[in-house]
Design a protein around this motif. Structure first.
Motif, short mmCIF file in Angstrom:
data_model
loop_
_atom_site.label_atom_id
_atom_site.label_comp_id
_atom_site.label_asym_id
_atom_site.label_seq_id
_atom_site.Cartn_x
_atom_site.Cartn_y
_atom_site.Cartn_z
N GLU A 104 0.83 -1.22 0.00
CA GLU A 104 0.00 0.00 0.00
C GLU A 104 0.86 1.26 0.00
N LEU A 105 2.04 1.19 0.61
CA LEU A 105 2.97 2.33 0.58
C LEU A 105 3.41 2.58 -0.86
N PHE A 106 3.72 1.52 -1.59
CA PHE A 106 4.11 1.66 -2.99
C PHE A 106 3.00 2.39 -3.76
N GLY A 107 1.77 1.93 -3.61
CA GLY A 107 0.65 2.56 -4.30
C GLY A 107 0.47 4.01 -3.90
N TYR A 108 0.72 4.31 -2.64
CA TYR A 108 0.60 5.67 -2.14
C TYR A 108 1.66 6.59 -2.77
N LEU A 109 2.86 6.05 -2.96
CA LEU A 109 3.97 6.87 -3.47
C LEU A 109 3.91 7.13 -4.97
N VAL A 110 3.41 6.17 -5.74
CA VAL A 110 3.39 6.32 -7.19
C VAL A 110 2.65 7.60 -7.58
N GLY A 111 3.31 8.40 -8.38
CA GLY A 111 2.70 9.64 -8.86
C GLY A 111 2.87 10.83 -7.93
N LYS A 112 3.43 10.62 -6.74
CA LYS A 112 3.67 11.74 -5.82
C LYS A 112 4.94 12.47 -6.24
N HIS A 113 5.11 13.66 -5.71
CA HIS A 113 6.28 14.47 -6.05
C HIS A 113 6.95 14.94 -4.77
N TYR A 114 7.80 14.09 -4.23
CA TYR A 114 8.58 14.43 -3.06
C TYR A 114 10.00 14.74 -3.49
N ASP A 115 10.65 15.66 -2.79
CA ASP A 115 12.07 15.89 -3.00
C ASP A 115 12.88 14.76 -2.39
N SER A 116 12.36 14.23 -1.27
CA SER A 116 13.03 13.08 -0.65
C SER A 116 12.02 12.26 0.15
N VAL A 117 12.34 10.99 0.28
CA VAL A 117 11.60 10.06 1.15
C VAL A 117 12.65 9.44 2.05
N GLU A 118 12.50 9.64 3.35
CA GLU A 118 13.48 9.15 4.31
C GLU A 118 12.87 8.05 5.18
N PHE A 119 13.69 7.06 5.51
CA PHE A 119 13.26 5.93 6.33
C PHE A 119 14.01 5.92 7.65
N ALA A 120 13.27 5.61 8.72
CA ALA A 120 13.82 5.42 10.05
C ALA A 120 13.01 4.33 10.72
N GLY A 121 13.66 3.49 11.51
CA GLY A 121 12.92 2.45 12.21
C GLY A 121 13.63 1.11 12.13
N LEU A 122 12.83 0.05 12.14
CA LEU A 122 13.38 -1.30 12.25
C LEU A 122 12.80 -2.23 11.19
N LYS A 136 12.13 3.42 -3.98
CA LYS A 136 13.00 3.71 -5.13
C LYS A 136 12.31 3.29 -6.43
N ALA A 137 11.59 2.16 -6.39
CA ALA A 137 10.86 1.70 -7.57
C ALA A 137 9.66 2.61 -7.86
N ALA A 138 8.99 3.07 -6.83
CA ALA A 138 7.81 3.92 -7.02
C ALA A 138 8.20 5.33 -7.48
N LEU A 139 9.35 5.82 -6.99
CA LEU A 139 9.79 7.19 -7.27
C LEU A 139 11.27 7.18 -7.67
N PRO A 140 11.58 6.69 -8.87
CA PRO A 140 12.99 6.50 -9.24
C PRO A 140 13.83 7.77 -9.27
N GLU A 141 13.23 8.93 -9.43
CA GLU A 141 14.00 10.18 -9.48
C GLU A 141 13.96 10.96 -8.17
N THR A 142 13.33 10.40 -7.16
CA THR A 142 13.28 11.03 -5.84
C THR A 142 14.44 10.50 -5.01
N GLU A 143 15.06 11.36 -4.21
CA GLU A 143 16.13 10.90 -3.33
C GLU A 143 15.52 10.06 -2.21
N ILE A 144 15.95 8.83 -2.10
CA ILE A 144 15.52 7.94 -1.03
C ILE A 144 16.66 7.93 -0.01
N ILE A 145 16.32 8.14 1.25
CA ILE A 145 17.31 8.31 2.31
C ILE A 145 17.04 7.32 3.43
N VAL A 146 18.11 6.76 3.98
CA VAL A 146 18.05 5.97 5.21
C VAL A 146 19.07 6.57 6.16
#
Length: 176
Positions: A104-122, A136-146
């Motif tokens: 569901e997160l993938f579906g939520y992200l597709v088509g969105k326009h974020y400058d970055s998506v950052e992950f924290a947790g376990l 990264k697959a949903a938003l290939p040109e968005t910076e994905i951060i961990v």
């Protein structure tokens, strides 16, 4: 600048419950600070929750390979841990997932326009890597951060390997 923070599975069972480990407890404060920073900037925050059913779990592939009941819906182990629970607002979107990635997160992200998506947790080597790759697959040109200061694994060698793999996949890993 539009940013999204994905707080991944920071639940009792991964911190102090059936799959808890000492390093997980140390992440509470850095993750809380990260959430507060995003809130102060008016950025979006979503949460994922590992979610299982006690009867069905042992019959799943995960249950057969990891036969430890955890994150059973309706139990304390399923709830967000400590300060992180207190920082979640009712308006924050929550994605319950029965496997490592959150479809569901993938579906939520597709088509969105974020400058970055950052992950924290376990856990860095399981659900963080799975969902970072999904983003990264949903938003290939968005910076994905961990943020390495906001995640870990049961074993430091596996944590390091997961962070290495994510960097190789052009995911930005901070604070190594």
């Amino acid at each position: 600048m539009t940013r999204l923070l994905v707080v991944t599975d920071f639940q009792y069972d991964f911190v102090s419950g059936s799959l808890g480990f000492p390093k997980a407890r140390e992440l509470e404060e850095p993750i809380a600070k990260k959430i507060e920073e995003y809130r102060a900037n008016g950025d979006e925050i979503v949460f994922t929750l590992d979610t299982h059913d006690a009867e069905a779990y042992p019959k799943t592939q995960e249950g057969r390979k990891l036969p430890v009941l955890h994150c059973i819906k309706g139990t304390k182990g399923h709830e967000l841990f400590g300060k992180i629970a207190a920082l979640r607002l009712p308006s924050d979107r929550v994605f319950e997932k029965t496997a490592f990635p959150a479809p569901e997160l993938f579906g939520y992200l597709v088509g969105k326009h974020y400058d970055s998506v950052e992950f924290a947790g376990l856990v860095s080597s399981i659900c963080i890597i799975s969902n970072a790759i999904l983003a990264k697959a949903a938003l290939p040109e968005t910076e994905i951060i961990v943020d390495a200061a906001c995640t870990s694994a049961f074993d430091e060698h596996i944590n390091t390997a997961a962070l290495d793999v994510m960097e190789n996949l052009q995911i930005t890993v901070l604070n190594r």
